[in-house]
Design an enzyme around this catalytic site. Structure first.
Site, PDB file in Angstrom:
ATOM      1  N   LYS A  98      25.460  -5.359  -3.246  1.00  0.00           N
ATOM      2  CA  LYS A  98      26.902  -5.073  -3.267  1.00  0.00           C
ATOM      3  C   LYS A  98      27.417  -4.401  -2.011  1.00  0.00           C
ATOM      4  O   LYS A  98      28.591  -4.032  -1.937  1.00  0.00           O
ATOM      5  CB  LYS A  98      27.226  -4.177  -4.479  1.00  0.00           C
ATOM      6  CG  LYS A  98      26.827  -4.779  -5.804  1.00  0.00           C
ATOM      7  CD  LYS A  98      27.193  -3.860  -6.962  1.00  0.00           C
ATOM      8  CE  LYS A  98      26.749  -4.477  -8.277  1.00  0.00           C
ATOM      9  NZ  LYS A  98      27.010  -3.562  -9.415  1.00  0.00           N
ATOM     10  N   ARG A 143      11.573   3.574   2.709  1.00  0.00           N
ATOM     11  CA  ARG A 143      11.238   2.662   3.817  1.00  0.00           C
ATOM     12  C   ARG A 143      12.480   1.828   4.109  1.00  0.00           C
ATOM     13  O   ARG A 143      13.126   1.332   3.183  1.00  0.00           O
ATOM     14  CB  ARG A 143      10.077   1.755   3.426  1.00  0.00           C
ATOM     15  CG  ARG A 143       9.913   0.597   4.399  1.00  0.00           C
ATOM     16  CD  ARG A 143       8.643  -0.163   4.149  1.00  0.00           C
ATOM     17  NE  ARG A 143       7.473   0.612   4.515  1.00  0.00           N
ATOM     18  CZ  ARG A 143       6.232   0.136   4.523  1.00  0.00           C
ATOM     19  NH1 ARG A 143       6.006  -1.111   4.159  1.00  0.00           N
ATOM     20  NH2 ARG A 143       5.208   0.893   4.867  1.00  0.00           N
ATOM     21  N   ARG A 173       0.793  -1.220   0.000  1.00  0.00           N
ATOM     22  CA  ARG A 173       0.000   0.000   0.000  1.00  0.00           C
ATOM     23  C   ARG A 173       0.829   1.276   0.000  1.00  0.00           C
ATOM     24  O   ARG A 173       0.544   2.225  -0.737  1.00  0.00           O
ATOM     25  CB  ARG A 173      -0.950   0.032   1.209  1.00  0.00           C
ATOM     26  CG  ARG A 173      -2.214  -0.761   0.998  1.00  0.00           C
ATOM     27  CD  ARG A 173      -2.696  -1.338   2.298  1.00  0.00           C
ATOM     28  NE  ARG A 173      -1.765  -2.372   2.705  1.00  0.00           N
ATOM     29  CZ  ARG A 173      -1.939  -3.661   2.416  1.00  0.00           C
ATOM     30  NH1 ARG A 173      -3.006  -4.053   1.795  1.00  0.00           N
ATOM     31  NH2 ARG A 173      -1.027  -4.567   2.765  1.00  0.00           N
ATOM     32  N   THR A 174       1.846   1.312   0.848  1.00  0.00           N
ATOM     33  CA  THR A 174       2.563   2.574   0.983  1.00  0.00           C
ATOM     34  C   THR A 174       3.245   2.957  -0.336  1.00  0.00           C
ATOM     35  O   THR A 174       3.087   4.064  -0.835  1.00  0.00           O
ATOM     36  CB  THR A 174       3.594   2.498   2.129  1.00  0.00           C
ATOM     37  OG1 THR A 174       2.901   2.112   3.314  1.00  0.00           O
ATOM     38  CG2 THR A 174       4.267   3.847   2.351  1.00  0.00           C
ATOM     39  N   HIS A 197       6.058   6.005  11.176  1.00  0.00           N
ATOM     40  CA  HIS A 197       5.448   5.875   9.845  1.00  0.00           C
ATOM     41  C   HIS A 197       4.504   7.078   9.708  1.00  0.00           C
ATOM     42  O   HIS A 197       3.283   6.934   9.746  1.00  0.00           O
ATOM     43  CB  HIS A 197       4.695   4.547   9.770  1.00  0.00           C
ATOM     44  CG  HIS A 197       4.304   4.116   8.394  1.00  0.00           C
ATOM     45  ND1 HIS A 197       4.327   4.955   7.297  1.00  0.00           N
ATOM     46  CD2 HIS A 197       3.878   2.903   7.928  1.00  0.00           C
ATOM     47  CE1 HIS A 197       3.916   4.286   6.235  1.00  0.00           C
ATOM     48  NE2 HIS A 197       3.655   3.036   6.589  1.00  0.00           N
TER      49      HIS A 197
HETATM   50  C1  NCD Z   1       2.415  -1.041   8.075  1.00  0.00           C
HETATM   51  C2  NCD Z   1       3.903  -0.875   8.154  1.00  0.00           C
HETATM   52  O1  NCD Z   1       4.627  -1.130   7.175  1.00  0.00           O
HETATM   53  O2  NCD Z   1       4.353  -0.447   9.204  1.00  0.00           O
HETATM   54  N1  NCD Z   1       1.945  -1.217   6.779  1.00  0.00           N
HETATM   55  C3  NCD Z   1       1.591  -0.101   6.070  1.00  0.00           C
HETATM   56  O3  NCD Z   1       2.399   0.715   5.748  1.00  0.00           O
HETATM   57  N2  NCD Z   1       0.296   0.067   5.768  1.00  0.00           N
HETATM   58  C4  NCD Z   1       1.843  -2.009   9.037  1.00  0.00           C
HETATM   59  C5  NCD Z   1       2.401  -3.404   9.109  1.00  0.00           C
HETATM   60  O4  NCD Z   1       3.281  -3.794   8.358  1.00  0.00           O
HETATM   61  O5  NCD Z   1       1.892  -4.153   9.953  1.00  0.00           O
END
Ligand code: NCD
Length: 304
Positions: free
Chosen positions: A84, A105, A54-55, A133
């Site tokens: 590498k 991320r 999703r993100t 997040h």
């Molecule tokens: C979350 C995350 O990556 O922290 N997912 C997201 O971005 N919607 C939640 C999770 O992974 O449980």
């Protein structure tokens, strides 16, 4: 208001900036459909050192709907960092020359802050370790505001893995800007860090801690469920001891008022029984949709 450059922590935003993002996100509902050229010619790099559905895709969808372009990697194994041994600093010093904004991320706490230090381009934190997040917190606020008409005055329960779940850390910190009652429901081993609870209480929030799901759903307007973050447990036996402990089932949800809402950042494992998906309280897929407009608003504010 000063221009927003990086978005590393929810603490980077003032209440005015949060309000502005939520307001802009509402305006983006229409633009998301009609599309626009607001970010025409701009390039967003997505660097995902951890899995994401999703993100990353909602950031890409947001950028494309605003007329921008996207590049990046979604599998660290195909990048020089994974294949590498390139340092994060060198990866960032490279990518900032290819793009106007970097969305990243990474599994390590503090990684987004480090990336911002090495980048002359804005960096947006799309999840840093178990720490933060912030864009998820903004879309969560937007979802609550849109679905409930307000955030102030609500009873909000944060449930599940409050120790390793980064979404609930950012959301809890964002909620200190509002007049809300918070119930923290987690197995004893996975409670919210005392430092975060202290900040919430100092901000004047009523905070109640419970270790079961029943006490969290009785009076809640918003039940925010989370996945037990298996990948962040140092010892898999600790995960096995808590897995499956928090599970929202049909009989639980049927006791909730019809206008209560259940949110979840997703992905879910077993904490939301698929049987509840069709109940009126289950709003987590509408929350997914809020991710696109909220990220459109964030990109627009940072790049324009
Ligand atoms: C979350 C995350 O990556 O922290 N997912 C997201 O971005 N919607 C939640 C999770 O992974 O449980």
């Amino acid at each position: 208001m000063g221009a927003l450059h990086n978005l590393i922590s929810i603490h980077d935003l003032t209440r005015d900036e949060i309000d502005l993002i939520l307001q802009r996100a509402a305006e983006m509902e229409e633009i998301a459909v009609t599309r626009s050229k607001l970010l025409n010619g701009r390039i967003m790099a997505c660097l995902f050192f951890e899995p994401s559905t999703r993100t990353r895709l909602s950031f890409e969808s947001a950028m494309l709907r605003l007329g921008g372009s996207v590049l990046g990697f979604a599998d660290v194994g195909v990048s020089s960092a994974g294949g590498k041994g390139e340092t994060l600093a060198d990866t960032i010093r490279t990518v900032e020359r290819y793009a106007d904004v970097i969305v990243m991320r990474h599994p390590l706490d503090g990684s987004a802050r480090v990336a911002a230090e090495f980048s002359n381009r804005p960096v947006i934190n799309a999840g840093s370790g178990a720490e933060e997040h912030p864009t998820q917190a903004l879309l969560d606020l937007y979802s609550i505001q849109k679905m409930k008409g307000t955030i102030d005055g609500l009873n909000i329960s944060l449930c599940g893995d409050l120790k390793y779940g980064r979404t609930v850390h950012s959301l809890a910190m964002a909620l200190i800007e509002y007049d809300v009652k918070i119930t923290l429901a987690a197995p004893e081993q996975l409670q919210m860090k005392p430092s975060i609870i202290q900040v919430m209480k100092e901000a004047g929030l009523t905070v109640v801690e419970v270790d079961n799901i029943d006490d969290a759903i009785n009076e809640a307007d918003v039940v925010y469920m989370t996945r037990i973050q298996k990948e962040r447990f140092p010892d898999i036996r600790e995960y096995d001891a808590v897995r499956g402990r928090f599970r929202l089932k049909r009989e639980d949800v049927e006791q909730m008022p019809d206008d209560a809402i259940i949110l979840h950042p997703l992905p879910r494992v077993d904490e939301l029984d698929p049987e509840i998906d069709s109940l009126p309280q289950a709003r987590y897929f509408d929350q997914v949709e809020a991710g696109v407009v909220t990220r459109m608003a964030i990109l627009d504010l940072i790049l324009n």
